[in-house]
Design a protein around this motif. Structure first.
Motif, short mmCIF file in Angstrom:
data_model
loop_
_atom_site.label_atom_id
_atom_site.label_comp_id
_atom_site.label_asym_id
_atom_site.label_seq_id
_atom_site.Cartn_x
_atom_site.Cartn_y
_atom_site.Cartn_z
N ALA A 75 0.84 -1.20 0.00
CA ALA A 75 0.00 0.00 0.00
C ALA A 75 0.87 1.24 0.00
CB ALA A 75 -0.91 0.01 1.23
N GLY A 76 0.41 2.24 -0.74
CA GLY A 76 1.05 3.55 -0.76
C GLY A 76 0.04 4.59 -0.28
N ARG A 77 0.01 5.69 -1.00
CA ARG A 77 -0.90 6.79 -0.65
C ARG A 77 -2.31 6.26 -0.49
NH1 ARG A 77 -2.18 11.86 -4.67
NH2 ARG A 77 -3.93 12.69 -3.49
N THR A 78 -2.93 6.61 0.62
CA THR A 78 -4.28 6.17 0.93
C THR A 78 -5.09 7.37 1.40
OG1 THR A 78 -3.48 3.98 1.58
CG2 THR A 78 -5.65 4.61 2.38
N GLU A 79 -6.30 7.46 0.90
CA GLU A 79 -7.20 8.53 1.34
C GLU A 79 -8.56 7.94 1.66
OE1 GLU A 79 -7.34 11.63 -1.60
OE2 GLU A 79 -5.23 12.13 -1.33
N ILE A 80 -9.16 8.46 2.70
CA ILE A 80 -10.49 8.05 3.12
C ILE A 80 -11.38 9.28 3.08
CG2 ILE A 80 -11.86 6.94 4.93
CD1 ILE A 80 -9.38 5.28 3.99
N ARG A 81 -12.52 9.16 2.45
CA ARG A 81 -13.49 10.27 2.43
C ARG A 81 -14.81 9.75 2.98
NH1 ARG A 81 -15.09 14.46 -2.36
NH2 ARG A 81 -16.52 15.66 -1.06
N ARG A 82 -15.18 10.26 4.11
CA ARG A 82 -16.45 9.87 4.74
C ARG A 82 -17.59 10.63 4.08
NH1 ARG A 82 -16.51 6.60 9.77
NH2 ARG A 82 -14.31 6.26 10.18
N LEU A 83 -18.63 9.92 3.74
CA LEU A 83 -19.82 10.52 3.15
C LEU A 83 -20.97 10.29 4.11
CD1 LEU A 83 -19.39 9.19 -0.51
CD2 LEU A 83 -18.69 11.40 0.42
N GLY A 84 -20.89 10.91 5.27
CA GLY A 84 -21.87 10.71 6.32
C GLY A 84 -21.36 9.67 7.31
N ASP A 86 -22.31 6.45 7.63
CA ASP A 86 -22.31 5.03 7.27
C ASP A 86 -21.74 4.70 5.90
OD1 ASP A 86 -23.54 4.39 9.71
OD2 ASP A 86 -25.52 4.79 8.89
N VAL A 87 -21.14 5.68 5.22
CA VAL A 87 -20.57 5.45 3.89
C VAL A 87 -19.20 6.14 3.82
CG1 VAL A 87 -20.86 5.78 1.40
CG2 VAL A 87 -22.86 5.33 2.83
N ALA A 88 -18.24 5.46 3.20
CA ALA A 88 -16.91 6.04 3.01
C ALA A 88 -16.34 5.55 1.69
CB ALA A 88 -15.98 5.63 4.15
N VAL A 89 -15.55 6.43 1.07
CA VAL A 89 -14.80 6.07 -0.13
C VAL A 89 -13.35 5.92 0.29
CG1 VAL A 89 -14.08 6.79 -2.44
CG2 VAL A 89 -16.38 7.34 -1.62
N VAL A 90 -12.75 4.79 -0.07
CA VAL A 90 -11.36 4.51 0.26
C VAL A 90 -10.59 4.40 -1.06
CG1 VAL A 90 -9.78 2.86 1.32
CG2 VAL A 90 -12.05 3.24 2.32
N ARG A 91 -9.50 5.16 -1.17
CA ARG A 91 -8.62 5.06 -2.33
C ARG A 91 -7.23 4.72 -1.82
NH1 ARG A 91 -11.50 9.56 -4.12
NH2 ARG A 91 -12.74 9.07 -5.96
N CYS A 92 -6.60 3.75 -2.48
CA CYS A 92 -5.26 3.34 -2.08
C CYS A 92 -4.43 3.00 -3.30
CB CYS A 92 -5.36 2.13 -1.15
SG CYS A 92 -3.75 1.52 -0.61
N ARG A 93 -3.25 3.59 -3.40
CA ARG A 93 -2.31 3.22 -4.45
C ARG A 93 -1.62 1.94 -4.00
NH1 ARG A 93 0.48 6.04 -8.81
NH2 ARG A 93 -0.69 7.87 -8.20
#
Length: 156
Positions: A75-84, A86-93
């Motif tokens: 895993a490299g760069r990782t970002e988490i974006r919470r959308l409220g 009960d929902v989250a977007v996870v991006r990971c290189r």
């Protein structure tokens, strides 16, 4: 003895990249599918689109036992974006190494970006959708001239 397949949803969406890598290392498609809801979908790096846990497990199991059998994910760069709540977007290189090429040699490393939408359920977080996208440094798009090729229009 095979590594156990996780049966519990994640406590936090931030755990998804490490859980995905751990599941990958078991070499069992069911371990990856266990990170998803029963009705989830997954789009792989070539655009194959699978619906449901069983459909996610089967091709991963095949790949992990064949051309990905010696691979390691990092895993490299990782970002988490919470959308409220009960929902989250996870991006990971991710960096993949050790892939077996069609000629049986070891292919060079490649990078992808794994994007997953996670939803909190009764016991924790599971992915409802994910897409893994190859990273082609320095390129802008793909062109199909009989074979798909990454191109950069700025080099003209």
């Amino acid at each position: 003895m095979a590594a156990p397949i996780p049966s519990d949803p994640l406590a936090r969406p931030e755990e998804f990249p490490a859980a995905f890598i751990a599941a990958w290392q078991t070499r069992r498609g069911e371990a990856i599918a266990a990170l998803f809801t029963e009705d989830a979908d997954f789009v792989n790096v070539t655009g194959l689109w699978w619906h449901g846990r069983a459909a996610i497990a089967k091709p991963h199991d095949y790949a992990l036992k064949s051309f990905f059998r010696e691979t390691t994910l990092r895993a490299g760069r990782t970002e988490i974006r919470r959308l409220g709540e009960d929902v989250a977007v996870v991006r990971c290189r991710l960096t993949l190494s050790g892939q077996i090429a069609p000629d049986s040699s070891i292919a060079g490393n490649r990078q992808t970006i794994l994007t997953a939408v996670l939803q909190r359920g009764p016991g924790g977080w599971l992915a409802v959708s994910a897409q893994n996208t190859d990273v082609v440094p320095g390129k802008e798009t793909h062109v199909n001239s009989g074979a798909l090729a990454a191109v950069d229009y700025r080099q003209r």
